[in-house]
Design an enzyme around this catalytic site. Structure first.
Site, PDB file in Angstrom:
ATOM      1  N   LYS A 190       0.808  -1.069  -0.103  1.00 55.73           N
ATOM      2  CA  LYS A 190      -0.447   0.064  -0.053  1.00 55.73           C
ATOM      3  C   LYS A 190       1.024   1.184   0.137  1.00 55.73           C
ATOM      4  O   LYS A 190       1.937   1.575   0.325  1.00 55.73           O
ATOM      5  CB  LYS A 190      -0.608   0.194   1.054  1.00 55.73           C
ATOM      6  CG  LYS A 190      -1.879  -1.861   1.086  1.00 55.73           C
ATOM      7  CD  LYS A 190      -3.173  -1.069   0.141  1.00 55.73           C
ATOM      8  CE  LYS A 190      -3.516  -2.650   0.334  1.00 55.73           C
ATOM      9  NZ  LYS A 190      -4.781  -3.457   0.407  1.00 55.73           N
TER      10      LYS A 190
HETATM   11  C1  PLP Z   1      -5.396  -4.990   0.679  1.00 54.59           C
HETATM   12  C2  PLP Z   1      -7.169  -4.215   1.012  1.00 54.59           C
HETATM   13  C3  PLP Z   1      -7.563  -4.414   2.627  1.00 54.59           C
HETATM   14  C4  PLP Z   1      -7.205  -5.451   3.624  1.00 54.59           C
HETATM   15  O1  PLP Z   1      -5.998  -5.032   4.078  1.00 54.59           O
HETATM   16  P1  PLP Z   1      -5.309  -5.749   5.079  1.00 54.59           P
HETATM   17  O2  PLP Z   1      -3.991  -4.955   5.775  1.00 54.59           O
HETATM   18  O3  PLP Z   1      -4.584  -6.317   4.407  1.00 54.59           O
HETATM   19  O4  PLP Z   1      -5.776  -6.957   5.922  1.00 54.59           O
HETATM   20  C5  PLP Z   1      -9.258  -4.258   2.165  1.00 54.59           C
HETATM   21  N1  PLP Z   1      -9.834  -3.630   1.413  1.00 54.59           N
HETATM   22  C6  PLP Z   1      -9.258  -3.405  -0.087  1.00 54.59           C
HETATM   23  C7  PLP Z   1      -9.336  -2.020  -0.946  1.00 54.59           C
HETATM   24  C8  PLP Z   1      -7.886  -3.596  -0.617  1.00 54.59           C
HETATM   25  O5  PLP Z   1      -6.873  -3.349  -1.339  1.00 54.59           O
END
Ligand code: PLP
Length: 392
Positions: A190
């Protein structure tokens, strides 16, 4: 352009941005001897709340944890319906199932990939309790329109902001004085990354207090410091909670990345510029539109192929990119086509035709702050080379 040469090494779809600052910050956090939730986690909570412009930040170990806590603290449970998009990662709807509620999908706007506000309205029933819109790829959902629907029907708003660090809606960062809760992910891929991590943002004192308690076993607030001289060994379990808290080695990384956001985003945009210029007049490709109200965080570079104009399928297009040493991904395989959801709800792909068509034609190109202009140029040339070979 006709003499495209394949590079020798593999270009990954995504890489974390590691500077000396991250290494130093984690070395310091390790040497400090405080490895669990402690002063660094507290500092991150305060700085991230300040950064987005919200009253509270509860730092947790994933966005999924934040999403689960959001629904729990909003009192959503069995018999309730929660409206969300099928063009998302599993956790968005999985967490609705975890609290015993029913996810109800609303189709998307094919120009953006965002949930369509009119489709949300069509799905509201007397059982609807909440809406979970996803700021897909780093575009902002139309929060005023969705917020007005929530107000009119008494619905809770929990935003999935996993892609939305740096996303702006009408000039303000997502998370700026939110109506309900906003859930961030700091997963390795991210825009702000610390390996695994997340945050729940809210302006609501009650939600914040309960989410804080539930994120750490249900222990009374302050119990994290029970081994310190100022702390007390005595604590209470207010309700059976979860083990969802962030810890200081994660927080040290997250703090460093937060401080580097501006520089990291600038380099991301340099790569975006390369793609945008290369693909502008290519009718075989369909680019994502950015609504005028929104500033895109460019978490993902979303590209769709136009199947009618090519003799090659999307899947084969991806293989051609891989053969050119370019790592890509798909965001997302529509959630209603996943077997757990098909089994439980009997969905057919055509039940959400726009999300399905989007999902079947989408390719996410490499997009990260360390990608660099030259690599982005290489990716663009690889895409154009494939288009040229397979155009009708
Ligand atoms: C990555 C992601 C999540 C989950 O994030 P985590 O930190 O891995 O739990 C939720 N929603 C979207 C749209 C994502 O891309």
């Amino acid at each position: 352009m006709s003499d495209f040469t394949i590079r020798e090494d593999w270009l990954p779809f995504c890489l974390p941005d590691i500077s000396q600052a991250e290494i130093d910050a984690d070395a310091e956090a390790i040497r400090s001897g405080w490895w669990a939730k402690g002063p660094k986690t507290m500092e991150f909570q305060q700085k991230f709340a300040q950064y987005v412009g919200a009253k509270h930040c509860i730092a947790v170990n994933s966005c999924t944890a934040a999403q689960h806590l959001s629904l729990l603290t909003a009192g959503i449970g069995p018999g309730d319906e929660v409206i969300t998009t099928p063009l998302t990662f599993a956790s968005t709807a999985n967490t609705i199932l975890h609290v015993g509620a029913t996810p109800v999908f609303a189709d998307i706007d094919p120009d953006t990939g965002l949930i369509d506000t009119e489709e949300i309205e069509k799905k509201i029933t007397p059982r609807t309790r909440a809406v979970v819109p996803v700021h897909y790829s780093g575009l902002a959902c139309d929060l005023d329109a969705i917020g007005a629907l929530c107000d009119a029907h008494g619905l809770f708003l929990s935003e999935d902001a996993a892609h939305a660090v740096e996303t702006r809606y009408k000039g303000e960062l997502i998370g700026h004085h939110p109506r309900g809760t906003v859930c961030y992910s700091f997963y390795a891929t991210k825009n702000l990354a610390c390996g695994e991590g997340g945050a729940l943002i809210t302006d609501d004192d009650e939600i914040a207090k309960r989410a804080q308690v539930l994120s750490c076993h249900g222990m009374s607030a302050g119990a994290w410091n029970r081994y310190g001289k100022e702390g007390s060994w005595r604590y209470d379990i207010e309700e059976p909670g979860y083990k969802y808290n962030m810890f200081d080695i994660q927080a040290a990384l997250a703090l460093t990345q937060l401080a580097r956001m501006e520089d990291m985003q600038r380099r991301r945009f340099e790569a975006v510029q390369v793609y945008e210029e290369a693909f502008r007049d290519v009718p075989e490709l369909r680019l994502q539109k950015t609504p005028a109200y929104c500033h895109h965080s460019r978490h993902l570079y979303v590209m769709r192929i136009v199947p009618e104009r090519l003799t090659i399928s999307r899947d084969a297009f991806i293989e051609e990119l891989k053969a050119r040493n370019v790592g890509v991904s798909v965001h997302f395989i529509a959630l209603h086509t996943m077997s757990a959801y098909v089994k439980r709800f009997g969905y057919k792909p055509e039940d959400f035709p726009k999300a399905y068509a989007f999902s079947e034609s989408e390719i996410s190109l490499p997009m990260y702050s360390t990608l660099g202009v030259q690599n982005a140029q290489y990716v663009a040339q690889a895409v154009l080379d494939i288009v040229k070979r397979y155009r009708k």
